[in-house]
Write a protein that holds these residues in place. Structure first.
Motif, PDB file in Angstrom:
ATOM      1  N   ALA A  96       0.846  -1.186   0.000  1.00  0.00           N
ATOM      2  CA  ALA A  96       0.000   0.000   0.000  1.00  0.00           C
ATOM      3  C   ALA A  96       0.879   1.233   0.000  1.00  0.00           C
ATOM      4  O   ALA A  96       1.968   1.217   0.583  1.00  0.00           O
ATOM      5  CB  ALA A  96      -0.896   0.000   1.230  1.00  0.00           C
ATOM      6  N   GLY A  97       0.419   2.282  -0.677  1.00  0.00           N
ATOM      7  CA  GLY A  97       1.252   3.478  -0.764  1.00  0.00           C
ATOM      8  C   GLY A  97       0.544   4.714  -0.245  1.00  0.00           C
ATOM      9  O   GLY A  97       0.683   5.797  -0.791  1.00  0.00           O
ATOM     10  N   LEU A  98      -0.224   4.554   0.826  1.00  0.00           N
ATOM     11  CA  LEU A  98      -0.982   5.700   1.334  1.00  0.00           C
ATOM     12  C   LEU A  98      -0.180   6.559   2.285  1.00  0.00           C
ATOM     13  O   LEU A  98      -0.346   7.772   2.335  1.00  0.00           O
ATOM     14  CB  LEU A  98      -2.253   5.208   2.030  1.00  0.00           C
ATOM     15  N   ASP A  99       0.704   5.907   3.061  1.00  0.00           N
ATOM     16  CA  ASP A  99       1.506   6.665   4.010  1.00  0.00           C
ATOM     17  C   ASP A  99       2.695   7.249   3.255  1.00  0.00           C
ATOM     18  O   ASP A  99       3.845   6.854   3.435  1.00  0.00           O
ATOM     19  CB  ASP A  99       1.965   5.743   5.151  1.00  0.00           C
ATOM     20  N   SER A 100       2.380   8.195   2.370  1.00  0.00           N
ATOM     21  CA  SER A 100       3.402   8.752   1.487  1.00  0.00           C
ATOM     22  C   SER A 100       2.980  10.183   1.172  1.00  0.00           C
ATOM     23  O   SER A 100       1.905  10.635   1.575  1.00  0.00           O
ATOM     24  CB  SER A 100       3.443   7.948   0.185  1.00  0.00           C
ATOM     25  N   ALA A 101       3.833  10.867   0.436  1.00  0.00           N
ATOM     26  CA  ALA A 101       3.491  12.242   0.065  1.00  0.00           C
ATOM     27  C   ALA A 101       2.180  12.259  -0.712  1.00  0.00           C
ATOM     28  O   ALA A 101       1.303  13.098  -0.469  1.00  0.00           O
ATOM     29  CB  ALA A 101       4.617  12.831  -0.783  1.00  0.00           C
ATOM     30  N   GLY A 102       2.015  11.303  -1.642  1.00  0.00           N
ATOM     31  CA  GLY A 102       0.786  11.238  -2.439  1.00  0.00           C
ATOM     32  C   GLY A 102      -0.433  11.003  -1.565  1.00  0.00           C
ATOM     33  O   GLY A 102      -1.488  11.616  -1.756  1.00  0.00           O
ATOM     34  N   GLY A 103      -0.294  10.115  -0.578  1.00  0.00           N
ATOM     35  CA  GLY A 103      -1.406   9.810   0.305  1.00  0.00           C
ATOM     36  C   GLY A 103      -1.809  11.021   1.127  1.00  0.00           C
ATOM     37  O   GLY A 103      -2.994  11.321   1.304  1.00  0.00           O
ATOM     38  N   ILE A 148     -10.814   1.054   2.563  1.00  0.00           N
ATOM     39  CA  ILE A 148     -10.849   2.504   2.362  1.00  0.00           C
ATOM     40  C   ILE A 148     -12.165   3.081   2.886  1.00  0.00           C
ATOM     41  O   ILE A 148     -12.184   4.116   3.556  1.00  0.00           O
ATOM     42  CB  ILE A 148     -10.619   2.828   0.871  1.00  0.00           C
ATOM     43  N   ASP A 149     -13.252   2.378   2.626  1.00  0.00           N
ATOM     44  CA  ASP A 149     -14.542   2.828   3.169  1.00  0.00           C
ATOM     45  C   ASP A 149     -14.474   2.935   4.687  1.00  0.00           C
ATOM     46  O   ASP A 149     -15.028   3.848   5.297  1.00  0.00           O
ATOM     47  CB  ASP A 149     -15.642   1.831   2.805  1.00  0.00           C
ATOM     48  N   GLU A 150     -13.805   1.951   5.269  1.00  0.00           N
ATOM     49  CA  GLU A 150     -13.733   1.873   6.722  1.00  0.00           C
ATOM     50  C   GLU A 150     -12.929   3.039   7.303  1.00  0.00           C
ATOM     51  O   GLU A 150     -13.242   3.522   8.385  1.00  0.00           O
ATOM     52  CB  GLU A 150     -13.074   0.528   7.070  1.00  0.00           C
ATOM     53  N   THR A 151     -11.884   3.485   6.572  1.00  0.00           N
ATOM     54  CA  THR A 151     -10.972   4.469   7.159  1.00  0.00           C
ATOM     55  C   THR A 151     -11.198   5.894   6.648  1.00  0.00           C
ATOM     56  O   THR A 151     -10.737   6.836   7.278  1.00  0.00           O
ATOM     57  CB  THR A 151      -9.507   4.066   6.892  1.00  0.00           C
ATOM     58  N   TRP A 152     -11.883   6.065   5.526  1.00  0.00           N
ATOM     59  CA  TRP A 152     -12.072   7.425   4.997  1.00  0.00           C
ATOM     60  C   TRP A 152     -13.481   7.933   5.224  1.00  0.00           C
ATOM     61  O   TRP A 152     -13.827   9.027   4.792  1.00  0.00           O
ATOM     62  CB  TRP A 152     -11.722   7.479   3.503  1.00  0.00           C
ATOM     63  N   ALA A 171     -15.731  13.729   7.338  1.00  0.00           N
ATOM     64  CA  ALA A 171     -15.427  14.765   8.316  1.00  0.00           C
ATOM     65  C   ALA A 171     -14.272  14.337   9.219  1.00  0.00           C
ATOM     66  O   ALA A 171     -13.597  15.165   9.804  1.00  0.00           O
ATOM     67  CB  ALA A 171     -16.663  15.076   9.155  1.00  0.00           C
ATOM     68  N   GLY A 172     -14.033  13.028   9.312  1.00  0.00           N
ATOM     69  CA  GLY A 172     -12.972  12.550  10.191  1.00  0.00           C
ATOM     70  C   GLY A 172     -11.618  12.466   9.502  1.00  0.00           C
ATOM     71  O   GLY A 172     -10.632  12.087  10.130  1.00  0.00           O
ATOM     72  N   VAL A 173     -11.565  12.791   8.205  1.00  0.00           N
ATOM     73  CA  VAL A 173     -10.310  12.647   7.469  1.00  0.00           C
ATOM     74  C   VAL A 173      -9.367  13.805   7.784  1.00  0.00           C
ATOM     75  O   VAL A 173      -9.761  14.969   7.709  1.00  0.00           O
ATOM     76  CB  VAL A 173     -10.584  12.593   5.953  1.00  0.00           C
ATOM     77  N   THR A 174      -8.135  13.469   8.175  1.00  0.00           N
ATOM     78  CA  THR A 174      -7.117  14.515   8.351  1.00  0.00           C
ATOM     79  C   THR A 174      -5.862  14.052   7.635  1.00  0.00           C
ATOM     80  O   THR A 174      -5.608  12.852   7.542  1.00  0.00           O
ATOM     81  CB  THR A 174      -6.772  14.737   9.828  1.00  0.00           C
ATOM     82  N   GLN A 175      -5.077  15.013   7.142  1.00  0.00           N
ATOM     83  CA  GLN A 175      -3.892  14.587   6.400  1.00  0.00           C
ATOM     84  C   GLN A 175      -2.824  14.028   7.317  1.00  0.00           C
ATOM     85  O   GLN A 175      -1.886  13.390   6.855  1.00  0.00           O
ATOM     86  CB  GLN A 175      -3.342  15.730   5.555  1.00  0.00           C
ATOM     87  N   THR A 180      -5.217  10.117   8.773  1.00  0.00           N
ATOM     88  CA  THR A 180      -5.876   9.179   7.865  1.00  0.00           C
ATOM     89  C   THR A 180      -4.910   8.368   6.995  1.00  0.00           C
ATOM     90  O   THR A 180      -5.073   7.151   6.911  1.00  0.00           O
ATOM     91  CB  THR A 180      -6.901   9.923   6.994  1.00  0.00           C
ATOM     92  N   PRO A 181      -3.894   8.992   6.370  1.00  0.00           N
ATOM     93  CA  PRO A 181      -3.027   8.175   5.522  1.00  0.00           C
ATOM     94  C   PRO A 181      -2.399   7.027   6.303  1.00  0.00           C
ATOM     95  O   PRO A 181      -2.269   5.925   5.786  1.00  0.00           O
ATOM     96  CB  PRO A 181      -1.958   9.165   5.043  1.00  0.00           C
ATOM     97  N   ARG A 182      -2.035   7.282   7.557  1.00  0.00           N
ATOM     98  CA  ARG A 182      -1.368   6.242   8.328  1.00  0.00           C
ATOM     99  C   ARG A 182      -2.331   5.120   8.710  1.00  0.00           C
ATOM    100  O   ARG A 182      -2.042   3.947   8.510  1.00  0.00           O
ATOM    101  CB  ARG A 182      -0.713   6.845   9.574  1.00  0.00           C
ATOM    102  N   THR A 183      -3.499   5.483   9.256  1.00  0.00           N
ATOM    103  CA  THR A 183      -4.448   4.426   9.644  1.00  0.00           C
ATOM    104  C   THR A 183      -4.913   3.668   8.409  1.00  0.00           C
ATOM    105  O   THR A 183      -5.051   2.442   8.432  1.00  0.00           O
ATOM    106  CB  THR A 183      -5.671   5.020  10.353  1.00  0.00           C
ATOM    107  N   SER A 184      -5.154   4.405   7.330  1.00  0.00           N
ATOM    108  CA  SER A 184      -5.648   3.751   6.134  1.00  0.00           C
ATOM    109  C   SER A 184      -4.580   2.852   5.529  1.00  0.00           C
ATOM    110  O   SER A 184      -4.878   1.765   5.033  1.00  0.00           O
ATOM    111  CB  SER A 184      -6.079   4.816   5.120  1.00  0.00           C
ATOM    112  N   GLN A 185      -3.327   3.283   5.599  1.00  0.00           N
ATOM    113  CA  GLN A 185      -2.216   2.472   5.109  1.00  0.00           C
ATOM    114  C   GLN A 185      -2.245   1.092   5.763  1.00  0.00           C
ATOM    115  O   GLN A 185      -2.166   0.061   5.090  1.00  0.00           O
ATOM    116  CB  GLN A 185      -0.893   3.171   5.445  1.00  0.00           C
ATOM    117  N   ALA A 186      -2.419   1.084   7.089  1.00  0.00           N
ATOM    118  CA  ALA A 186      -2.405  -0.185   7.815  1.00  0.00           C
ATOM    119  C   ALA A 186      -3.559  -1.076   7.362  1.00  0.00           C
ATOM    120  O   ALA A 186      -3.384  -2.273   7.132  1.00  0.00           O
ATOM    121  CB  ALA A 186      -2.485   0.078   9.322  1.00  0.00           C
TER     122      ALA A 186
END
Lengths: 410, 325, 273
Positions: free
Chosen positions: A214-221, A378-382, A386-390, A393-399
């Motif tokens: 997964a590449g969410l915990d990155s600059a792009g994420g 992704i549905d579960e974490t995003w 309103a709960g999404v923060t930069q 979210t990328p870190r929790t969603s990455q996992a």
């Protein structure tokens, strides 16, 4: 039902029947399972039935709208070797999983080259597995930015150049209109995230199989999360929703981020003539539109006779006549993109220029077997948006996405 | 004042206070038309209270606590059933918002009866339950006989196994069963559901039949045998009248349990025609107007246990109560 | 061993239909595999177990499940006992109450779950109790109450059978000795009913452990409370991760076993054939 119905052929004198029985022409009934796309499958099937004379008869059966339910139902039916599937409109996102599971009948070599002729690389890749074509490419819609009348100009946006999400959100906020994001079947949010991550220069998933990362915990994420945060914070819309089209047609609607086919939606009939199109909003500099579409696939478990007939049906459904109807009536972007230059199509397809450009720069969802589980992750974490923060979210969603790819507990 | 009079007065006071509370809450908080339900319950409770005072020193053995309890029991049982009925009779496109049905429409019942999907699901459920029940009862009757009447080593172990199977989370077996069926190529066939369904029916049948066997007057069999009765005579004069009704009641209960099984059916069947009714209702609940369809189908399906209960009310209660003991 | 000839077929079939899938679950749990065969299938040893046992979400689900079990059992016992006492005294109503008491148990759990969910999300309970968007957790609570409603009747039947076994002579002599109602309950009735209560507790607890329909109809993305059965279902039949799902199934079976192993000696459940 894939039953074989004997054509009406009476055979009164019993004695004469023995030999004639073998000559009775059989009419294979091809059940075509279709998803919630905007294709008028009944009309296409009717056209093909008429053309075929007595070679086959297509019957259309509807699959569930929700992407998870559709995935679960198709998987279960294919596992059960259900003989009510002879042909499926297969979401491009499911190609890899179903090919790996051995659900898809190989496309006859004779047909493969004809089917892939003139098809965009992205569409070809979305229809292939291990370098072989496993699905007949049909259409692959890029998402575009629709606006009503002069909304874009009034918002101070220049539609001839790529519009960034920042400018779009600011413009909509200034005008007090919404940016609707279409999510017809529950895959809207993952596709959005996938497009944003790719736009930010990253990739949601890299690699294949269980080695995928997964590449969410990155600059792009983080870039993707910051745009969702911006959108949510500005209060310019509810995010990806099923009724985005209706809301866009309403008084408060200004922009609609949706596939090219959205304009053919009956809910937009009142504003259709007044709709303008622009490229998908950019994250950094480039516009990377989410690409999603449908291919035509034949189940591996079907009998040889049914498979043969199904591939004949595919031939008809991918013929220029059918693709013209696909592009002009339902406004889907055909995988054989050159068709948009056809004079018969050029006048009827509303977003040709943008679609042509996006079809090459856009991005499909990653070709991993676990995509359906990534959608859940992704549905579960995003959600809720309103709960999404930069930051978080990328870190929790990455996992969670990594767990979905690895097949471990989330 | 005798204890029973004091007890009746206390029951009256409680009943009256309860009715007063219900009535007030209903009038103040609950909008019409459901207000009438609250008021009706309040009136009944307060009348019970009044009756308790009036008949406080009757010499008959009446317990007003029991009357109050049964009233609460009736409300507790019937309100959710009424709500199910209301949901089922809600017109298409509408959402039920009140407990009392506003606008009764039978279309969901019509739909449930005429729907091909629900019909084939019901057929699957009944068919699988029937076969699984017949097999289970055929195996369980001799097993229960042996457990009750014969000297068997490891009897407690066997009985423990039966109870363990009866109480284990069946869902845990659904995954492995599904995997097995897929690799056998039998996933999606109706008959393939029967074997897994034995996990539900066989322990239940054995467990209930043990109770049936324990209640049989075995001395009578010895007497019949002593009379020199032949096997058919033993069967006719002893087994049919003394064993038959109990075994039939046990079989009916097993059948209902198999019909109502959810986890196995939902996991082991892909789609029509092999998806049993409870699992089909889960799918239906997600569709438009799904709740009405589910509630209507559920009420129709309730007729099966209802008929069983109406035919053998005493025996079923007795059997269930005694089995748990 | 004449008895075994009668017993053997049933025991054999029972062993085949339980031990076979459990064995398969144990084997599958040591692999990483999917029901469809997509993705590579390989042997991973105890990875799935370490994964589950070290997962926060799994233990949260287990905790939620145990909380539901505890609440459901206590409510069913209290209500069931009250109803059993009332039903026993009112013999005239038996023809009706005998049917009514078991009717909720006959209603499909999935139907009960759907209508109880609707009651709090869009139905009458919203107006009655001024509820405002209860969310998935509120809906789950409602479906659990629905399960309590379904199970109370059968609990009352079990306890009623236990109550009917309390010798009336014992109660009349207690009354003659001048025992108050409370003394009669705590000193005579409850001790005599203890076996029935113990059995009811154990059976209802293990039945509550397998509640699946309510969690299934109330789940939503981002739901904060999930139950162990739901997680097993979701992993096995939505994600099709059979290996991981099988490991969860084995843990769930062990959990049920532990619960029984705790309840049986604590309550002194005695039930010999």
């Amino acid at each position: 039902m894939a039953g074989v119905a004997a054509a009406a052929m009476t055979c009164a004198p019993l004695a004469a029947c023995g030999a004639a029985d073998k000559a009775v022409p059989y009419l294979p009934v091809i059940t075509w399972q279709v998803g919630p796309d905007r294709v008028d499958a009944e009309a296409l099937a009717q056209t093909c039935n008429d053309q075929a004379g007595g070679d086959y008869r297509i019957e259309v059966e509807q699959l569930p709208t929700d992407v998870s339910e559709r995935h679960a139902l198709l998987t279960r039916r294919l596992l059960a070797h259900d003989d009510s599937i002879d042909l499926m409109s297969l979401d491009s996102a499911l190609t890899t999983e179903f090919a790996e599971a051995g659900f898809l009948a190989p496309i006859p070599a004779a047909q493969a080259s004809a089917l892939s002729e003139g098809v965009t690389p992205a569409a070809l890749a979305a229809a292939s597995h291990d370098g072989r074509l496993v699905v007949a490419p049909w259409f692959l819609d890029p998402q575009v930015l629709w606006s009503k009348g002069s909304t874009a100009e009034r918002a101070g946006l220049d539609t001839t150049k790529p519009i960034s999400w920042d400018d779009l959100v600011a413009g909509a906020q200034r005008l007090g209109v919404t940016i609707e994001i279409e999510d017809r079947d529950g895959s809207g949010l993952p596709e959005w995230v996938n497009g944003l991550v790719a736009g930010g220069g990253g990739s949601l998933v890299s690699g294949t199989g269980r080695a995928a990362r997964a590449g969410l915990d990155s600059a792009g994420g983080r870039e993707a999360a910051s745009i969702v945060e911006l959108y949510q914070g500005a209060g310019v819309g509810p995010g990806p929703t099923a009724d985005a089209v209706t809301r866009f047609a309403g008084a408060g609607g200004g922009f609609l981020v949706a596939p090219t086919s959205a304009i053919s939606d009956p809910a937009l009939s009142a504003v259709q003539a007044d709709m303008r199109v622009a490229g998908y909003p950019t994250v950094a500099d480039a516009s990377v539109a989410p690409l999603a579409g449908v291919g035509l696939a034949v189940p591996a478990h079907a009998s040889d006779l049914d498979q043969q007939a199904a591939f004949t049906v595919i031939e008809c459904l991918t013929s220029p006549t059918s693709l013209q109807a696909l592009a002009t009536v339902s406004q889907h972007t055909p995988s054989r993109i050159g068709l948009l230059d056809d004079p018969a199509v050029a006048g009827g397809f509303r977003s040709a220029e943008v679609a042509r450009a996006s079809a090459t720069t856009g991005v499909t969802v990653p070709a991993v077997a676990a995509w359906a589980n990534v959608v859940d992750a992704i549905d579960e974490t995003w959600r809720p948006l309103a709960g999404v923060t930069q930051d978080a979210t990328p870190r929790t969603s990455q996992a969670e996405v990594q767990a979905a790819l690895d097949g471990t507990i989330r | 004042m005798t204890p029973s009079v004091r007890s009746r007065l206390w029951a009256s006071a409680t009943s009256f206070a309860l009715g007063f509370g219900v009535g007030n809450y209903g009038v103040l908080q609950v909008p019409r038309p459901d207000q009438w339900v609250w008021i009706a319950v309040a009136v009944v409770l307060m009348l019970t209270g009044a009756a308790g005072v009036l008949f406080a020193d009757t010499s008959r053995a009446v317990s007003f606590w029991a009357i109050l309890g049964v009233e609460v029991f009736a409300v507790f049982t019937l309100v959710p059933l009424l709500w199910t009925f209301t949901v089922a009779t809600t017109p298409e496109g509408a959402t039920a918002r009140t407990l009392l049905p506003q606008d009764i429409s039978w279309s969901a019942f019509d739909g449930a009866i005429s729907s091909g999907t629900l019909r084939s699901a019901a057929t699957t459920s009944l068919l699988v339950a029937l076969v699984a029940t017949v097999v289970a009862v055929a195996l369980a009757v001799p097993a229960a006989y042996a457990l009750v009447r014969l000297q068997v080593r490891a009897r407690r172990l066997v009985y423990g196994l039966v109870v363990a199977a009866l109480l284990m989370p069946v869902l845990a077996l659904a995954g492995p069963f599904a995997d097995q069926l897929v690799s056998l190529g039998a996933y999606g066939s109706r008959l393939a559901l029967v074997v897994p369904m034995l996990v539900v029916t066989l322990p239940l049948a054995t467990w209930l039949c043990v109770t049936v066997m324990r209640d049989v007057p075995w001395t009578l069999l010895d007497a019949v045998r002593a009379d020199g009765a032949t096997r058919p005579q033993q069967l006719r004069r002893f087994a049919v009248p003394h064993l038959g009704p109990g075994v039939v009641a046990a079989a009916l209960l097993v059948f209902v349990a198999a019909c109502n099984d959810f986890a196995l059916g939902a996991g082991l069947a892909p789609d029509r025609p092999s998806l049993p009714l409870p699992a089909t209702l889960l799918v239906a609940s997600r569709q438009v107007d799904g709740s009405s369809a589910v509630a209507a189908a559920g009420l129709l399906w309730l007729l099966i246990p209802l008929i069983v209960l109406l035919v053998l009310p005493r025996r079923i209660n007795h059997l269930l109560g005694r089995s748990y003991r | 061993m004449r008895g075994w000839r009668w017993l053997a077929p049933a025991v054999l079939v029972l062993l085949v239909v339980t031990v076979w899938p459990i064995g398969r679950a144990v084997w599958l749990s040591l692999t990483r595999s999917t029901l469809t065969g997509a993705g590579d299938q390989r042997f991973v040893g105890i990875d799935n177990y370490t994964d589950i046992l070290s997962s926060r979400s799994w233990w949260l689900a287990v905790a939620a499940t145990l909380a539901i079990v505890a609440v459901a059992v206590v409510l069913q016992l209290v209500l069931g006992l009250a109803f059993a006492v009332a039903l026993r005294r009112l013999t005239v109503a038996w023809p009706v109450t005998r049917v009514l008491v078991l009717l909720p148990f006959g209603l499909l759990a999935i139907v009960s779950a759907v209508v109880w969910r609707d009651a709090v999300t869009s139905g009458f309970a919203v107006d009655w109790f001024g509820l405002d968007d209860v969310g998935p957790t509120g809906a789950l609570v409602a479906t659990t109450v629905g399960e309590v409603w379904r199970g109370t009747g059968i609990t009352a039947v079990i306890l009623l059978a236990g109550l009917l076994r309390v010798p009336t002579t014992l109660i009349t002599s207690a009354i003659a000795d001048g025992a108050t109602a409370r003394q009669r309950l705590t000193r005579v009735v409850l001790p005599a009913m203890a076996p029935a209560i113990a059995v009811a507790t154990t059976y209802r607890a293990l039945d509550a452990l397998r509640i699946l329909e309510g969690p299934l109809v109330t789940d939503a993305p981002g739901a904060s409370v999930r139950t162990a059965s739901f997680v097993v279902w979701d992993t096995t039949f939505s994600s099709f991760e059979t290996g991981l799902g099988a490991a969860m199934s084995v843990v769930l079976l062990l959990l049920a076993g532990l619960l029984a192993a705790f309840l049986v000696p604590v309550l002194r459940v005695r039930r010999v054939v």
